[in-house]
Write an enzyme that holds these catalytic residues in place. Structure first.
Site, PDB file in Angstrom:
ATOM      1  N   CYS A  17      -8.048  -6.378  -5.101  1.00  0.00           N
ATOM      2  CA  CYS A  17      -8.867  -5.955  -3.965  1.00  0.00           C
ATOM      3  C   CYS A  17     -10.036  -5.109  -4.470  1.00  0.00           C
ATOM      4  O   CYS A  17      -9.868  -4.250  -5.332  1.00  0.00           O
ATOM      5  CB  CYS A  17      -7.991  -5.143  -3.007  1.00  0.00           C
ATOM      6  SG  CYS A  17      -8.911  -4.248  -1.755  1.00  0.00           S
ATOM      7  N   CYS A  57      -9.526  -1.081  -2.980  1.00  0.00           N
ATOM      8  CA  CYS A  57      -8.611  -0.098  -3.571  1.00  0.00           C
ATOM      9  C   CYS A  57      -8.498  -0.231  -5.091  1.00  0.00           C
ATOM     10  O   CYS A  57      -7.898   0.605  -5.742  1.00  0.00           O
ATOM     11  CB  CYS A  57      -7.234  -0.178  -2.922  1.00  0.00           C
ATOM     12  SG  CYS A  57      -6.420  -1.753  -3.186  1.00  0.00           S
ATOM     13  N   CYS A 109      -4.029   1.258   0.210  1.00  0.00           N
ATOM     14  CA  CYS A 109      -5.294   0.630   0.600  1.00  0.00           C
ATOM     15  C   CYS A 109      -5.511   0.724   2.107  1.00  0.00           C
ATOM     16  O   CYS A 109      -4.607   0.500   2.910  1.00  0.00           O
ATOM     17  CB  CYS A 109      -5.335  -0.824   0.165  1.00  0.00           C
ATOM     18  SG  CYS A 109      -6.948  -1.576   0.495  1.00  0.00           S
ATOM     19  N   CYS A 163      -3.279  -5.594  -3.267  1.00  0.00           N
ATOM     20  CA  CYS A 163      -3.721  -4.224  -3.006  1.00  0.00           C
ATOM     21  C   CYS A 163      -2.686  -3.193  -3.453  1.00  0.00           C
ATOM     22  O   CYS A 163      -1.526  -3.513  -3.691  1.00  0.00           O
ATOM     23  CB  CYS A 163      -3.904  -4.008  -1.504  1.00  0.00           C
ATOM     24  SG  CYS A 163      -5.354  -4.781  -0.827  1.00  0.00           S
TER      25      CYS A 163
HETATM   26 ZN   LIG Z   1      -7.007  -3.077  -1.207  1.00  0.00          ZN
END
Ligand SMILES: [Zn+2]
Length: 353
Positions: free
Chosen positions: A69, A72, A42, A38
């Site tokens: 991810c 994000c 995030c 991430c």
């Molecule tokens: Zn994330």
């Protein structure tokens, strides 16, 4: 990004805990138990610190077996940032060049295809690379006019190909005739006053013939300098009390532009600019025209770019409503005093009708 920051585990963990978006791009964190990496900002659930690993690039995280991810989208953001960097780099190349750089060459220098480069540049900067280069040349040209021994020298040192084309551009982009401009409005007295309006600070400046400049700014200190820079040798004086009525009239007009404005104006411009500005003054509040509409109205359908630069040369904000000229696609388009102000003006006029 700032490589000097977020170098230690301590700083990085803190940034993750705070969803610190200014750390985005500086590093990525991966969670061993989920296999996902991430951006620091995030909003997903804070993992156990023991399960976190850090990477400085998306590639490194992926090479270690992590997936991006979905929330994000670290790879998407890094792409955007990478492209922004490339476009900024291209801007610097244009600014530093003394000659016109061809589009494909410029695109090549930042590793983008000419088509993508042109589209992205326009999207991020708001104008095409060519327009951007034109503005910089013109700015350099104005600067050179004041220091060069002759107008011709100024034209060549600004990087224009031939004096012919420079004269054309210059006619469109300088408010005064070259010789008058070079003298920087020598011998002219300009009186000014400042006020607040819904677009920030506004300066109203006038010669003894009428109002010669209405400009917006964020800062009351810089506005007189802005006007002085336009007329460098003019004597600039802060107004006495008698001027208050005038500035009130201007501020009222900015706020209700449907009223008539009968203050005399000292409009400095070429014949062509005056023609453009005359057309603009016929656009009613709440209405807009495109640059090509204006060119057509003037009977010069091919003069679209010249119309655009005449709009950009306007020194009388709102009174000459260059904010009512928008791009053909319906986008707001550029504005000398900031696109945000243009947007606000157009919205407030929409609201009033
Ligand atoms: Zn994330």
């Amino acid at each position: 990004m700032t490589p000097a920051q977020f170098n230690t585990d301590e700083e990085r963990w803190k940034a993750v805990g705070e969803n610190n978006s200014s750390a985005d791009g500086a590093f990525y964190y991966a969670v061993i138990t989920t296999g996902i990496y991430c951006q620091p900002s995030c909003k997903s659930k804070l993992p156990n610190r023991d399960n976190v690993e850090y990477f400085t690039t998306c590639d490194a995280a992926e090479a270690a077996g992590y997936r991006a991810c979905k929330r994000c989208r670290p790879t998407a953001t890094s792409k955007v940032q990478e492209i922004k960097q490339k476009i900024i780099h291209a801007c610097r190349i244009i600014e530093e060049s003394d000659t016109t750089i061809k589009l494909d060459k410029l695109a090549g220098q930042v590793n983008l295809s000419p088509y993508h480069f042109h589209r992205l540049f326009k999207k991020i900067v708001g104008v095409t690379p060519k327009q951007y280069a034109g503005r910089h040349q013109s700015r350099r040209f104005q600067k050179n006019l004041k220091t060069s021994p002759s107008v011709t020298d100024a034209i060549y040192s600004a990087g224009y190909g031939s004096s012919g084309s420079a004269y054309d551009k210059k006619r469109d982009q300088l408010a005064m005739k070259p010789k008058v401009y070079r003298k920087g409005a020598d011998g002219v007295t300009i009186t000014y006053e400042l006020a607040r309006c819904f677009l920030g600070w506004v300066i109203v400046a006038a010669t003894d013939r009428g109002v010669c400049a209405i400009e917006f700014g964020d800062n009351s200190d810089t506005l007189p300098k802005q006007v002085q820079a336009r007329f460098p040798n003019a004597q600039l004086d802060k107004a006495d009390i008698g001027f208050k009525t005038l500035i009130k009239e201007v501020v009222d007009f900015i706020e209700s532009p449907e009223d008539t404005f009968e203050v005399p104006l000292d409009i400095q411009g070429t014949a062509f600019q005056q023609q453009v500005w005359e057309v603009l003054r016929q656009i009613k509040p709440g209405q807009t025209m495109s640059y090509s509409d204006v060119a057509e109205r003037m009977g010069k359908p091919k003069a679209v770019r010249a119309v655009a630069s005449a709009c950009a040369s306007n020194k009388l904000a709102v009174v000459i409503p260059c904010h009512r000229v928008v791009s053909k696609t319906g986008k707001t388009g550029g504005y000398r005093w900031g696109t945000e102000r243009k947007q606000k003006l157009l919205e407030s006029e929409q609201d009033r009708i």
